[in-house]
Design a protein around this motif. Structure first.
Motif, PDB file in Angstrom:
ATOM      1  N   LEU A  30       0.816  -1.215   0.000  1.00 41.19           N
ATOM      2  CA  LEU A  30       0.000   0.000   0.000  1.00 41.19           C
ATOM      3  C   LEU A  30       0.851   1.267   0.000  1.00 41.19           C
ATOM      4  N   LEU A  84      -9.838   3.852   4.150  1.00 43.28           N
ATOM      5  CA  LEU A  84      -9.163   3.566   2.888  1.00 43.28           C
ATOM      6  C   LEU A  84      -9.628   2.259   2.265  1.00 43.28           C
ATOM      7  N   LEU A  85      -9.692   1.194   3.066  1.00 40.43           N
ATOM      8  CA  LEU A  85     -10.046  -0.114   2.517  1.00 40.43           C
ATOM      9  C   LEU A  85     -10.323  -1.096   3.638  1.00 40.43           C
ATOM     10  N   ASP A 120      -9.253  -4.679   4.844  1.00 45.83           N
ATOM     11  CA  ASP A 120      -8.149  -5.619   4.653  1.00 45.83           C
ATOM     12  C   ASP A 120      -8.637  -7.023   4.987  1.00 45.83           C
ATOM     13  N   THR A 148     -10.284  -2.643   9.141  1.00 51.76           N
ATOM     14  CA  THR A 148     -10.375  -1.445   8.316  1.00 51.76           C
ATOM     15  C   THR A 148      -9.075  -0.666   8.410  1.00 51.76           C
ATOM     16  N   GLY A 182      -6.349   6.277  -1.070  1.00 47.42           N
ATOM     17  CA  GLY A 182      -7.700   5.798  -1.303  1.00 47.42           C
ATOM     18  C   GLY A 182      -7.905   5.235  -2.692  1.00 47.42           C
ATOM     19  N   GLU A 183      -6.998   5.564  -3.617  1.00 43.17           N
ATOM     20  CA  GLU A 183      -7.086   5.066  -4.995  1.00 43.17           C
ATOM     21  C   GLU A 183      -6.304   3.770  -5.188  1.00 43.17           C
ATOM     22  N   TRP A 184      -5.632   3.309  -4.130  1.00 45.38           N
ATOM     23  CA  TRP A 184      -4.701   2.185  -4.280  1.00 45.38           C
ATOM     24  C   TRP A 184      -5.372   0.928  -4.819  1.00 45.38           C
ATOM     25  N   GLU A 185      -6.516   0.558  -4.258  1.00 48.91           N
ATOM     26  CA  GLU A 185      -7.185  -0.678  -4.706  1.00 48.91           C
ATOM     27  C   GLU A 185      -7.526  -0.606  -6.183  1.00 48.91           C
ATOM     28  N   THR A 204      -5.912  -3.045  -9.065  1.00 49.87           N
ATOM     29  CA  THR A 204      -6.770  -3.872  -9.913  1.00 49.87           C
ATOM     30  C   THR A 204      -6.507  -3.583 -11.382  1.00 49.87           C
TER      31      THR A 204
END
Length: 304
Positions: free
Chosen positions: A111, A168-169, A171, A272, A293-296, A300
């Motif tokens: 990340l 953010l995501l 996990d 989280t 926040g754009e990492w996922e 992908t």
């Protein structure tokens, strides 16, 4: 004896301009003073310095030995102050300065590195400093002003002290198996099928963990096996066939080829991950939080 307390910035800047121009009149015009005001300020500076700084000539002035000495130091001080001013402007615009980022260990597997690479390409003038630590310690450092932002996990209520929490995501948990394990060929694994396995754990006995929560949700208590503090160490024991373990998806990139990761069937607990910012936050910290926040989506897109 010289009174260095009188060497304020305005006096040093005036002195620097007189030395550079060789004229009280020219310095007065440049800085918007009257000539008499310049003469008074220089006379006060000379009293503070303990002696003459300029020789008065028929046309202009020139530095004395003491003046040369003070001018050398004054030039360094003014240059550093000008540099500090420029860096502060860049810092508050988000285009320069130093950004101190804290993160927990697993986020440093993928990340943070991939996001910081993108950020550094976008903001090459910003000096990035990374501090790794447990989430509660990172919160403490934010409160103390030792960090500009942090990436933490499982901090489910807004911390006190005007810190801003940005989700953010989620996990998710994966199961790590030796390559020769009977279930290694499956796309998904039911955790109940691993009830008789020895589990490699990280936390001390009795401490709540996602492993205990996941196994409890599946209806069994994991059989205690070896306890290894670091994720990288756990991977080695799994690869040797000494047990299985659960791995946060954030750590998937760090998994060696000697073991396989498989998704778990059904609803499994997840932690989280948040970005935490002080208020007010530096523009660069806010920008980095947005990129995290754009990492996922970026990950992908890269894989497809």
């Amino acid at each position: 004896m010289p009174n260095t307390n009188a060497f304020d910035t305005a006096a040093l800047r005036l002195f620097h301009e007189v030395a550079g121009s060789g004229s009280f009149t020219a310095a007065a015009e440049l800085l918007g003073y009257t000539q008499s005001a310049v003469s008074r300020r220089i006379a006060a500076l000379e009293r503070a310095a303990g002696g003459p700084l300029f020789e008065r000539l028929p046309r202009g002035v020139r530095l004395t030995s003491a003046g040369h000495l003070l001018h050398r130091h004054a030039a360094e001080v003014l240059d550093r102050l000008d540099q500090a001013g420029e860096e502060l402007i860049a810092l508050h615009r988000g285009s320069g300065g130093t950004l101190r980022v804290g993160s927990f260990a697993t986020a440093n597997a993928d990340l943070l590195p991939t996001t910081l690479k993108r950020f550094a390409e976008r903001r090459p003038a910003i000096d990035l400093r990374l501090i790794e630590g447990l989430s509660p310690h990172l919160i403490e450092r934010l409160h103390a002003g030792a960090l500009d932002m942090a990436v933490i996990s499982d901090y489910l209520t807004t911390p006190p002290g005007e810190l801003r929490l940005i989700p953010l995501l989620a996990d998710r948990l994966l199961v790590a198996l030796p390559r020769d394990h009977a279930l290694a060929g499956e796309d998904e694994v039911d955790l109940r099928d691993l009830a008789q396995e020895s589990w490699i754990e990280a936390a001390p006995r009795g401490q709540p963990t996602l492993l205990l929560a996941a196994c409890s949700a599946a209806g069994f208590t994991p059989r205690g096996g070896l306890r290894v503090a670091e994720w990288s160490g756990k991977f080695g024991f799994v690869a040797a066939g000494l047990g299985v373990t659960l791995v946060p998806e954030l750590a998937a990139r760090a998994v060696p080829p000697s073991i396989v990761l498989r998704r778990l069937r059904g609803r499994m607990p997840a932690r989280t991950v948040y970005a935490v910012l002080p208020e007010p936050a530096l523009p660069a910290a806010t920008e980095l939080a947005g990129m995290l926040g754009e990492w996922e989506a970026c990950t992908t897109a890269t894989r497809t």
